[in-house]
Write an enzyme that holds these catalytic residues in place. Structure first.
Site, PDB file in Angstrom:
ATOM      1  N   TYR A   1     -16.515  15.356 -16.952  1.00 11.96           N
ATOM      2  CA  TYR A   1     -16.833  13.941 -16.836  1.00 11.96           C
ATOM      3  C   TYR A   1     -17.911  13.733 -15.761  1.00 11.96           C
ATOM      4  O   TYR A   1     -17.772  14.243 -14.634  1.00 11.96           O
ATOM      5  CB  TYR A   1     -15.550  13.175 -16.486  1.00 11.96           C
ATOM      6  CG  TYR A   1     -15.769  11.707 -16.289  1.00 11.96           C
ATOM      7  CD1 TYR A   1     -16.084  10.892 -17.368  1.00 11.96           C
ATOM      8  CD2 TYR A   1     -15.680  11.132 -15.032  1.00 11.96           C
ATOM      9  CE1 TYR A   1     -16.309   9.535 -17.186  1.00 11.96           C
ATOM     10  CE2 TYR A   1     -15.892   9.785 -14.843  1.00 11.96           C
ATOM     11  CZ  TYR A   1     -16.209   8.987 -15.922  1.00 11.96           C
ATOM     12  OH  TYR A   1     -16.423   7.654 -15.738  1.00 11.96           O
TER      13      TYR A   1
ATOM     14  N   ARG B   1       0.846  -1.202   0.000  1.00  9.45           N
ATOM     15  CA  ARG B   1       0.000   0.000   0.000  1.00  9.45           C
ATOM     16  C   ARG B   1       0.878   1.247   0.000  1.00  9.45           C
ATOM     17  O   ARG B   1       0.606   2.228  -0.673  1.00  9.45           O
ATOM     18  CB  ARG B   1      -0.961   0.012   1.219  1.00  9.45           C
ATOM     19  CG  ARG B   1      -1.711   1.339   1.346  1.00  9.45           C
ATOM     20  CD  ARG B   1      -2.938   1.328   2.259  1.00  9.45           C
ATOM     21  NE  ARG B   1      -2.822   0.462   3.400  1.00  9.45           N
ATOM     22  CZ  ARG B   1      -2.035   0.691   4.471  1.00  9.45           C
ATOM     23  NH1 ARG B   1      -1.310   1.792   4.536  1.00  9.45           N
ATOM     24  NH2 ARG B   1      -1.985  -0.163   5.462  1.00  9.45           N
TER      25      ARG B   1
ATOM     26  N   LYS C   1      -8.047   5.090 -19.803  1.00 10.90           N
ATOM     27  CA  LYS C   1      -8.316   5.579 -21.151  1.00 10.90           C
ATOM     28  C   LYS C   1      -7.042   5.478 -22.004  1.00 10.90           C
ATOM     29  O   LYS C   1      -6.525   4.400 -22.186  1.00 10.90           O
ATOM     30  CB  LYS C   1      -8.880   7.001 -21.080  1.00 10.90           C
ATOM     31  CG  LYS C   1      -9.947   7.181 -19.980  1.00 10.90           C
ATOM     32  CD  LYS C   1     -11.226   6.413 -20.246  1.00 10.90           C
ATOM     33  CE  LYS C   1     -12.187   6.399 -19.060  1.00 10.90           C
ATOM     34  NZ  LYS C   1     -12.585   7.678 -18.529  1.00 10.90           N
TER      35      LYS C   1
ATOM     36  N   ASP D   1      -7.638  17.972 -15.488  1.00 11.21           N
ATOM     37  CA  ASP D   1      -7.880  16.597 -15.915  1.00 11.21           C
ATOM     38  C   ASP D   1      -7.412  16.499 -17.360  1.00 11.21           C
ATOM     39  O   ASP D   1      -8.040  17.031 -18.271  1.00 11.21           O
ATOM     40  CB  ASP D   1      -9.377  16.255 -15.777  1.00 11.21           C
ATOM     41  CG  ASP D   1      -9.661  14.787 -16.107  1.00 11.21           C
ATOM     42  OD1 ASP D   1      -8.912  14.206 -16.919  1.00 11.21           O
ATOM     43  OD2 ASP D   1     -10.637  14.231 -15.571  1.00 11.21           O
TER      44      ASP D   1
HETATM   45  C1  LIG Z   1     -13.101   8.108 -17.278  1.00 10.27           C
HETATM   46  C2  LIG Z   1     -12.760   9.467 -16.830  1.00 10.27           C
HETATM   47  C3  LIG Z   1     -12.556   9.747 -15.487  1.00 10.27           C
HETATM   48  C4  LIG Z   1     -12.753   8.705 -14.394  1.00 10.27           C
HETATM   49  O1  LIG Z   1     -11.805   7.693 -14.473  1.00 10.27           O
HETATM   50  P1  LIG Z   1     -12.042   6.164 -14.004  1.00 10.27           P
HETATM   51  O2  LIG Z   1     -10.745   5.517 -14.321  1.00 10.27           O
HETATM   52  O3  LIG Z   1     -13.196   5.646 -14.820  1.00 10.27           O
HETATM   53  O4  LIG Z   1     -12.370   6.203 -12.560  1.00 10.27           O
HETATM   54  C5  LIG Z   1     -12.183  11.032 -15.133  1.00 10.27           C
HETATM   55  N1  LIG Z   1     -12.029  11.993 -16.070  1.00 10.27           N
HETATM   56  C6  LIG Z   1     -12.228  11.755 -17.381  1.00 10.27           C
HETATM   57  C7  LIG Z   1     -12.037  12.865 -18.357  1.00 10.27           C
HETATM   58  C8  LIG Z   1     -12.592  10.492 -17.808  1.00 10.27           C
HETATM   59  O5  LIG Z   1     -12.807  10.280 -19.109  1.00 10.27           O
END
Ligand SMILES: *Cc1c(COP(=O)(O)O)cnc(C)c1O
Length: 377
Positions: free
Chosen positions: A98, A46, A195, A170
């Site tokens: 998101y 962890r 992603k 982000d």
């Molecule tokens: C998918 C996504 C998230 C969240 O991520 P997870 O891995 O699904 O928890 C946050 N920001 C954006 C722009 C995303 O496309």
């Protein structure tokens, strides 16, 4: 090392003992101590794991931050960051962001006293107008999800710095290959590594890269204290994905441009959102601050009745949530990714019942345009 080299050799020089060319998966919970008061640098997974650390080191280098952190999901990464704000803090947040981040802010952190105000961050004046003494952070998504609006990151970062607020970006849609917010003045970048970074629709993972080490220490304390860390095997999958990130993105961007142009000329399509099109209002800003326009496209059709037809007829595009992988996906944001935003707000933002979002993969582009053509016919 330059970025392409860092990517290709992600984790490749870690194992001095065997010379393993790929990062080993250290599938262990704990680490034997050489003696009382001594440590190999790893005590318990962890708190730190070599496979995760190899990933975190590459991410930090790619973004130019002091330190990277890998989490069990993108939302776990955002949640960790939000815990750095004290109750009473106000955040300015991109309005069409998101849906999961919106849900986290509204349904979880609002109850903790974190007050989020949603603004159109593609308009600097709107960000300035929404500012008051309680603002402690700005959370920007750019390009946004799903409308691909572009924020001027340097300008917002300068504003945040002058007023003592944290600037969070982000950067999931463009990745450090195309856009590096920390170089533009941001304090933290957030990733859903599920992603583009991992890129194969096979793992859920998240990351933060923090510019300054004092803030990184606070993030580390919280990450270790809560424990939403990425496991060794999933860390390895992201490392493996990173090796081809630049190659994948190059093809994905070509496919996105071709598909956007195809859709722009289609009689049933009333609007195409793609920052690379000359008609896109954010094109110039993005061209200035990024090295590409990304591989996400959204578009509006002339009749909501066409949406079920498209979703059932597509043969190459997969009707699924998520984005950024090698397989092209089509998503219906109003009922999938953005269902937690109330209907009037969705309507006002343009996330309505005629909007579809595409994530372009690496397939042959002729198959992709033909597929959309037959689905829209
Ligand atoms: C998918 C996504 C998230 C969240 O991520 P997870 O891995 O699904 O928890 C946050 N920001 C954006 C722009 C995303 O496309």
């Amino acid at each position: 090392m330059r970025r392409n080299t860092l990517l290709a050799q992600a984790g490749s020089r870690w194992d001095e003992r065997t010379g393993s060319v790929t990062m080993p998966v250290y599938q262990t919970a704990t680490f034997r101590h050489p003696a009382l008061g001594q440590s190999t640098g790893f005590d318990y997974s962890r708190s730190g794991n070599p496979t995760r650390q190899a990933l975190e080191d590459v991410l930090a280098a790619l973004d130019g931050g002091a330190r990277g952190f890998a989490f069990s999901s993108g939302l776990a990464a955002v949640d960790c960051l939000l815990h750095l704000f004290e109750p009473g803090a106000r955040l300015l947040v991109t309005e069409d962001l998101y849906g999961g981040t919106f849900r986290l802010l509204e349904k979880i952190h609002r109850g903790r006293g974190i007050d989020s105000t949603y603004v159109d961050t593609s308009q600097l004046a709107a960000v300035e107008a929404a500012w008051d003494d309680r603002v402690r952070g700005v959370f920007v998504e750019s390009p946004t999800n799903p409308l691909l609006k572009v924020a001027d990151l340097s300008a917002i970062a300068a504003l945040a710095r002058s007023r003592g607020a944290l600037m969070i970006v982000d950067n999931t849609f463009l990745t450090p290959v195309l856009q590096r917010p920390l170089e533009l003045g941001a304090d933290v970048t957030v990733y859903s590594a599920s992603k583009y970074l991992a890129g194969h629709n096979d793992v859920v993972a998240g990351a933060l890269v923090v510019k300054r080490s004092d803030l990184a220490d606070r993030v580390y304390f919280h990450q270790n204290g809560v424990g939403a860390v990425l496991g060794p095997h999933d860390s390895w999958l992201v490392l493996r994905g990173l090796k081809t990130l630049a190659l994948r993105l190059a093809r994905q961007q070509e496919n996105a441009r071709a598909v956007a142009e195809f859709l722009a000329g289609h009689p049933r399509v009333t609007r195409v959102h793609f920052p690379g099109l000359a008609s896109h209002p954010g094109r110039e800003t993005l061209a200035r601050q990024a090295e590409g326009f990304g591989a996400m496209v959204s578009f509006e059709v002339d009749d909501p009745g066409l949406i079920p037809q498209v979703l059932s007829r597509v043969k190459i595009f997969l009707f699924a949530e998520s984005l950024g992988g090698v397989e092209s996906l089509v998503t219906f944001p109003a009922v999938q990714t953005h269902a937690d935003i109330d209907a009037p707000t969705r309507e006002r933002l343009g996330i309505h019942d005629r909007l579809l979002r595409l994530s372009l993969g690496v397939e042959d582009v002729a198959d992709l345009t033909e597929d959309l053509g037959q689905a829209l016919a």
